[in-house]
Write an enzyme that holds these catalytic residues in place. Structure first.
Site, PDB file in Angstrom:
ATOM      1  N   SER A 207       0.840  -1.192   0.000  1.00 33.77           N
ATOM      2  CA  SER A 207       0.000   0.000   0.000  1.00 33.77           C
ATOM      3  C   SER A 207       0.886   1.257   0.000  1.00 33.77           C
ATOM      4  O   SER A 207       1.764   1.383  -0.854  1.00 33.77           O
ATOM      5  CB  SER A 207      -0.937  -0.048   1.216  1.00 33.77           C
ATOM      6  OG  SER A 207      -1.914   0.939   1.136  1.00 33.77           O
TER       7      SER A 207
ATOM      8  N   ASP B 108      -9.108  -6.264  -4.447  1.00 34.18           N
ATOM      9  CA  ASP B 108      -8.678  -4.971  -3.915  1.00 34.18           C
ATOM     10  C   ASP B 108      -9.231  -3.866  -4.808  1.00 34.18           C
ATOM     11  O   ASP B 108      -8.798  -3.709  -5.942  1.00 34.18           O
ATOM     12  CB  ASP B 108      -7.141  -4.925  -3.873  1.00 34.18           C
ATOM     13  CG  ASP B 108      -6.605  -3.649  -3.233  1.00 34.18           C
ATOM     14  OD1 ASP B 108      -7.392  -2.720  -2.974  1.00 34.18           O
ATOM     15  OD2 ASP B 108      -5.380  -3.604  -2.989  1.00 34.18           O
TER      16      ASP B 108
ATOM     17  N   HIS C  71      -8.180  -4.954  -0.117  1.00 37.05           N
ATOM     18  CA  HIS C  71      -6.867  -4.345   0.110  1.00 37.05           C
ATOM     19  C   HIS C  71      -6.158  -4.952   1.318  1.00 37.05           C
ATOM     20  O   HIS C  71      -4.937  -5.094   1.325  1.00 37.05           O
ATOM     21  CB  HIS C  71      -7.060  -2.835   0.300  1.00 37.05           C
ATOM     22  CG  HIS C  71      -5.790  -2.060   0.321  1.00 37.05           C
ATOM     23  ND1 HIS C  71      -4.915  -2.045  -0.734  1.00 37.05           N
ATOM     24  CD2 HIS C  71      -5.241  -1.267   1.277  1.00 37.05           C
ATOM     25  CE1 HIS C  71      -3.879  -1.272  -0.429  1.00 37.05           C
ATOM     26  NE2 HIS C  71      -4.050  -0.799   0.777  1.00 37.05           N
TER      27      HIS C  71
END
Lengths: 379, 379
Positions: A152, A318, A351
């Site tokens: 991320s 995601d 995610h």
């Protein structure tokens, strides 16, 4: 044998040389907190830097003495015999400046005024964080990293390392990340920020001196964030339309559905420990990250300076940083004839999958780190 | 010739018989505001009821005298020569109870106490709204509707009409809707509600007597809603990462990106006219809608009582109520061997597409209403 790194202790490093920031400001007299696991080898070639995302820190693995449930946030990945094996690698976690987990941040005194920074803490960017991390490595005598790893926002730091310090890493491992935020990503960040900033307890970011915290805003911010971390599918599977009570209560303010209870709980927990100014700073760092901007938006040209090998991974469900965003990076790397491995993992968790122990995902990381380890001296 | 219905005036209807509600409470001494366009034919067979969604009302088409930009919210669809042609149909829009656009709602006095309802306004459901609409039609002498039409939450009302008043409509037209909310849909509603309820100006829903409005909460709620109405694609296309100024300002609180400016503007506008209690009531009505619940979640069994013909339409980029949700309904209708037309329209605008003038979408509606018109006496 797979085991934990065991009990660990954070260390602190003080910097008296100011850190120049992208904004034009600089950070002076600051401290960074970090942890290390494993042993640095003789030629200092086995160091792996792990960069953290929004709600995480330098505490990657292991536990703190006398503290229950104090496992590091990536403990499932890092340890003896784990995919990032601390018997082969020297692993480093550094808490970024501006964070609320130990390094100098908005809750600390501004050395210029003696007053708590609050909203006056300078805006920090991914590049600033990478520069700050590089200084820690300088002090540790590490010239070149075996790898930089992050997911991320951590993946953005890994990418930035590979672009601006191309000689200081051999591998860049960027998981569930993107070359920049989309308008929708920025939009979610902005709503979260507005919830915090318009909370009357925010006091323009100087709430510390009022003895309050903008918890209402932080709760809402976290609830929004949480929705974007999970996939629609996994929410449906875990909660669906399940009610908390046997019958509907017909109330607009009480909890009816389990998903409401879960989100409120997440918001409440978060608002107890996270700093509101840190939330603003970190979401802004996400918004600003856009290495292709200096190249007219051309991601292929952006990666011309890169030299290391890459592993990218993304997760099918995601929707925050979808596989399509990782593929943009993969294409730019291939355009530059760089060595790139890419895994698109079919996982239901959205995610958040990058933090979870999925056998295919961890298998990919294990294989890649094995490859890096085999190239180390004495392997 | 396509034209506007021209200047229109809302009408009011008073009900002294209490309306029993699903919650067990009832609404007494209430008024509903409605508008009609076109002429009811001799055998009263050409009436079309149009149900409204969250931020809309009885004012479907035409303008109000002396008011600029007062076009009804579905003016592009309804009027002489338009897809829902007011030269052939008698079109009715009714403002649902609990709304803030004229019908009895939380900002009106509770006849039991004389005090403004506020948070004491009874929780209303889609079924309650449909029952309230049925009473208006009774008073207008309309036994059977040619069609009930609605998009989003309006589509849920149209579906409910077809399930609970199967003899009172010949066609059900449900656009961009779902058989029930998903956990993610409920989650977004809940965050919006928390933003409103935790705004100190909400005062437990009795803010009217404090002379304030929970505008901070409403702004955040609207911003969240707005993100879910638009597609990722259309946001990217309209705003992308465009900056408001030529250079970054490095600020966490000021606007940097155009998308932020747009969202704040939408939130500000909304907070000036929308009622906070209405927002809670309407999102709850969305959460509660679940006709299959009484049938153990079996949507096919749910539609066993249905008799009318159906048109459903969905939009490819709608991630709030995706095409998959419409397909669930289509399958249940087909399982019951009902006449169903279904159009999945490739449109970039996300959920908002149902309000926009897309030639393929409007073409489908025009063809369907033509078919209904041809079956009318004298056609």
């Amino acid at each position: 044998m797979v085991s934990s790194v065991g009990e660990v202790s954070p260390q602190r490093m003080h910097f008296s040389t100011p850190l120049p920031l992208r904004s034009g400001a600089s950070l002076r007299d600051y401290e960074l907190v970090y942890e290390t696991y494993g042993q640095l080898n003789a030629d200092r070639s086995n160091a792996v830097l792990v960069c953290h995302a929004l709600n995480a820190s330098h505490h990657l693995a292991g536990t703190y003495a006398g503290q229950d449930r104090s496992e590091g946030w990536w403990d499932n990945l890092i340890g003896p015999g784990k995919p990032l094996d601390t018997e082969r690698f020297f692993v480093i976690g550094i808490n970024n400046p501006g964070s609320c987990f130990g390094s100098t941040g908005p809750m600390h005194p501004n050395p210029d005024t003696g007053r708590i920074y609050g909203a006056d803490f300078p805006v920090v960017t991914v590049q600033d964080w990478v520069d700050a991390q590089a200084r820690v490595l300088d002090a540790l005598g590490i010239t070149q990293l075996a790898a930089v790893l992050g997911g991320s926002l951590g993946g953005m730091q890994a990418l930035d390392w590979s672009l601006r310090y191309p000689d200081r890493l051999r591998h860049c491992i960027a998981i569930a990340t993107a070359p920049c935020l989309s308008a929708q990503n920025i939009a979610f960040n902005e709503v979260a920020r507005r919830a915090i900033i318009t909370d009357p307890d925010f006091h323009g970011g100087h709430f510390y001196e009022h003895g309050v915290m903008p918890k209402r805003g932080l709760r809402v911010a976290r609830m929004i964030g949480h929705i974007t971390y999970l996939s629609d599918d996994v929410m449906e599977q875990k909660f669906g339309r399940e009610l908390r009570a046997a019958e509907l209560g017909y109330s607009t303010q009480d909890i009816e559905f389990q998903i409401e209870s879960y989100l409120r709980h997440q918001g409440d927990k978060f608002s107890e420990y996270f700093d509101a100014n840190t939330y603003l700073l970190i979401t802004r760092a996400l918004d600003y990250f856009d290495p292709a901007k200096a190249f007219g938006g051309d991601l292929s040209r952006t990666f011309r300076s890169a030299r290391c090998d890459y592993l990218l991974a993304s997760f099918s469900t995601d929707w925050r940083f979808s596989p399509a965003r990782s593929r943009e990076i993969v294409k730019a790397l291939l355009d530059n004839k760089l060595n790139v491995s890419y895994a698109e993992i079919d996982a239901p968790h959205g995610h958040d999958a990058f933090l979870l122990e999925d056998p295919r995902y961890h298998g990919v990381l294990r294989a890649y780190f094995n490859r890096i380890a085999h190239a180390l001296p004495g392997a």
